[in-house]
Enzyme design. Sequence first.
Site, mmCIF file in Angstrom:
data_model
loop_
_atom_site.group_PDB
_atom_site.id
_atom_site.type_symbol
_atom_site.label_atom_id
_atom_site.label_comp_id
_atom_site.label_asym_id
_atom_site.label_seq_id
_atom_site.Cartn_x
_atom_site.Cartn_y
_atom_site.Cartn_z
ATOM 1 N N HIS A 299 12.519 11.053 -6.205
ATOM 2 C CA HIS A 299 12.591 9.530 -5.955
ATOM 3 C C HIS A 299 11.592 9.210 -7.242
ATOM 4 O O HIS A 299 10.463 9.279 -7.409
ATOM 5 C CB HIS A 299 11.981 9.189 -4.666
ATOM 6 C CG HIS A 299 11.577 8.109 -4.368
ATOM 7 N ND1 HIS A 299 12.379 7.194 -3.592
ATOM 8 C CD2 HIS A 299 10.833 6.985 -5.178
ATOM 9 C CE1 HIS A 299 12.101 5.941 -3.796
ATOM 10 N NE2 HIS A 299 11.042 5.662 -4.613
ATOM 11 N N HIS A 342 2.082 7.638 -0.601
ATOM 12 C CA HIS A 342 1.282 7.580 -1.787
ATOM 13 C C HIS A 342 0.174 6.583 -1.776
ATOM 14 O O HIS A 342 -0.026 5.840 -0.704
ATOM 15 C CB HIS A 342 2.243 7.027 -2.919
ATOM 16 C CG HIS A 342 2.839 5.571 -2.583
ATOM 17 N ND1 HIS A 342 3.935 5.447 -1.697
ATOM 18 C CD2 HIS A 342 2.572 4.250 -2.997
ATOM 19 C CE1 HIS A 342 4.346 4.362 -1.761
ATOM 20 N NE2 HIS A 342 3.537 3.463 -2.592
ATOM 21 N N GLU A 348 -0.114 -3.534 -4.110
ATOM 22 C CA GLU A 348 1.410 -3.834 -3.906
ATOM 23 C C GLU A 348 1.543 -4.807 -3.087
ATOM 24 O O GLU A 348 1.298 -4.582 -1.669
ATOM 25 C CB GLU A 348 2.196 -2.465 -3.490
ATOM 26 C CG GLU A 348 2.042 -1.476 -4.683
ATOM 27 C CD GLU A 348 2.584 -0.144 -4.243
ATOM 28 O OE1 GLU A 348 3.572 -0.156 -3.034
ATOM 29 O OE2 GLU A 348 2.398 0.828 -4.649
ATOM 30 N N TYR A 357 14.603 -2.882 4.338
ATOM 31 C CA TYR A 357 13.861 -2.001 3.139
ATOM 32 C C TYR A 357 13.961 -0.577 3.537
ATOM 33 O O TYR A 357 13.526 -0.340 4.704
ATOM 34 C CB TYR A 357 12.376 -2.720 2.722
ATOM 35 C CG TYR A 357 11.683 -1.944 1.745
ATOM 36 C CD1 TYR A 357 12.085 -1.868 0.373
ATOM 37 C CD2 TYR A 357 10.615 -1.486 2.021
ATOM 38 C CE1 TYR A 357 11.478 -1.047 -0.630
ATOM 39 C CE2 TYR A 357 9.890 -0.392 1.058
ATOM 40 C CZ TYR A 357 10.520 -0.492 -0.271
ATOM 41 O OH TYR A 357 9.754 0.291 -1.222
ATOM 42 N N HIS A 372 -0.509 -3.668 0.388
ATOM 43 C CA HIS A 372 -0.953 -2.440 0.378
ATOM 44 C C HIS A 372 -2.048 -2.379 -1.053
ATOM 45 O O HIS A 372 -1.527 -2.325 -2.083
ATOM 46 C CB HIS A 372 0.038 -1.253 0.117
ATOM 47 C CG HIS A 372 1.153 -1.177 1.338
ATOM 48 N ND1 HIS A 372 2.537 -1.191 1.094
ATOM 49 C CD2 HIS A 372 0.956 -1.380 2.699
ATOM 50 C CE1 HIS A 372 2.929 -1.201 2.397
ATOM 51 N NE2 HIS A 372 2.150 -1.303 3.150
ATOM 52 N N HIS A 378 -0.149 4.669 1.946
ATOM 53 C CA HIS A 378 1.124 3.979 2.596
ATOM 54 C C HIS A 378 2.437 4.841 2.290
ATOM 55 O O HIS A 378 2.478 5.685 1.632
ATOM 56 C CB HIS A 378 1.247 2.707 2.444
ATOM 57 C CG HIS A 378 1.572 2.253 0.854
ATOM 58 N ND1 HIS A 378 0.563 2.148 0.032
ATOM 59 C CD2 HIS A 378 2.670 1.795 0.044
ATOM 60 C CE1 HIS A 378 1.070 1.835 -0.916
ATOM 61 N NE2 HIS A 378 2.290 1.626 -0.913
HETATM 62 O O1 LIG Z 1 5.260 0.952 -1.131
HETATM 63 C C1 LIG Z 1 6.447 0.779 -1.514
HETATM 64 O O2 LIG Z 1 7.504 0.727 -0.512
HETATM 65 C C2 LIG Z 1 6.672 0.442 -3.051
HETATM 66 C C3 LIG Z 1 7.150 1.509 -3.799
HETATM 67 C C4 LIG Z 1 8.602 2.132 -3.763
HETATM 68 C C5 LIG Z 1 9.019 3.339 -4.282
HETATM 69 O O3 LIG Z 1 10.074 3.647 -4.366
HETATM 70 C C6 LIG Z 1 7.988 4.043 -4.697
HETATM 71 C C7 LIG Z 1 6.440 3.865 -4.638
HETATM 72 C C8 LIG Z 1 6.228 2.659 -4.053
HETATM 73 O O4 LIG Z 1 4.942 2.256 -4.065
HETATM 74 FE FE LIG Z 2 3.774 1.456 -2.394
#
Ligand SMILES: O=C(O)Cc1cc(O)ccc1O
Ligand SMILES: [Fe+2]
Length: 441
Positions: A299, A342, A348, A357, A372, A378
């Site tokens: 990803h 992550h 974010e 989503y 976040h 998260h």
């Molecule tokens: O947190 C989230 O949803 C945003 C996000 C999307 C992604 O595809 C990879 C990292 C990221 O922070």
């Molecule tokens: Fe994120």
Amino acid sequence: MTGTANEQARKTAEGLVYATGFGNEHSSEAVPGALPLGRNAPQRAPLGLYAEQLSGSAFTEPRAANHRSWLYRIRPSAAHPPFVRVEPRAVRSAPFTECVPDPNRLRWNPLPAPEGPTDFLDGLWTLGGNGDATQRSGMAVHLYHANAPMERRVFSDADGELLIVPERGGLLLRTELGLLRAVPGEVALIPRGVRFRVELLDATARGYVCENYGQPFRLPDLGPIGANGLANARDFRAPVAAYEDVEGPVEVVNKFCGSLWTATYDHSPLDVVAWHGNHAPYVYDLRRFNVIGSISYDHPDPSIFTVLTSPSDTPGLAGVDFVVFAPRWLVGEDTFRPPYFHRNVMTEYMGLIEGAYDAKAEGFVPGGGSLHNMMSAHGPDRETFDRASAAELVPQKIDDGLAFMFETRWPLTLTAQARDAGHLQRGYDDVWQGLQRHFRP
Ligand SMILES: O=C(O)Cc1cc(O)ccc1O
Ligand SMILES: [Fe+2]
């Protein structure tokens, strides 16, 4: 009354024409001959107009970063009475000092409907931000919920540019440089200092605003992607000149160093008959975004989805990025396909324009938002993790939603109203509860 006004706005919005291209030197005249040829400030501007320069960058900034437009108007902007400070309703500004920065993961439901007639400006509600408006650094996240057009009222923001992200209801933006229509799925940008009025195409309008105090948004570099892709420059649309010749009282509200100041002019300042330059508003349809992604495995980081970036003084480190999660195919082999778990040094804020989503099974709803903050852990919620870990990895089209992110290099501090809001979801942490241990040494 408002219904009729909305109907009129809809008709006007339907017939709009635009000039295309990101950051172009556009030129436009609403009356033939209004734009001087060969010079910016002739001894007498055509048609008895006043010539005026509007600068969005210092005169001496490098050419690539230089933003200015020349406006030819019925009256010069200087012809106005003093501004007086007014109490803002729910608009707040950087520096944000009402709250202590909070490392918790937070999520909100949509902003409640306003009580009584509320225009775009009165319906603006600040969630938080960072930086300092007087230092021209940082950003603020606002939401809006409006049910009335701005009438005999104009707004401008000296503190930053405004990236408007409609989620519900279309907007007709009457700006000094002309008219723009922005409906859900599109975004509109009003440059610093440009005056505008918001009319509604539908009974209510709801959405998000990124106020960018820093360097103007630009298209990101494409590196190895090549000369095309992501948001293509030709898909950005700027207005053509359109003026109103209105005498009589018009309230002009000016956001300056965090405060709102108001003055009643004896005419409309949306009286620009011709203009040329590159300090101009624009709209962009997010569905035009050319999504680049992995066609092998893993990803990719969401930087690949950057629509616009506001650089800071450190290369690669954005004051704020505007990122879109647009419809796309997922084909990664042996890959956990939704966003990974992550912790990120960047902060974010995410919003949802439509649908769902792919990292959240429920609770992240259109008009809502999540925060976040820097280094807050998260990623997919429990349900999404379980589902995606077991999914058969056939090609999969993600086309049931449109989400976006304002991603900023600085932690975001909330306003008191965002911290105490009734629409703040309690127990957001629970979405990551019950993630089973699977470790089998
Ligand atoms: O947190 C989230 O949803 C945003 C996000 C999307 C992604 O595809 C990879 C990292 C990221 O922070
Ligand atoms: Fe994120």
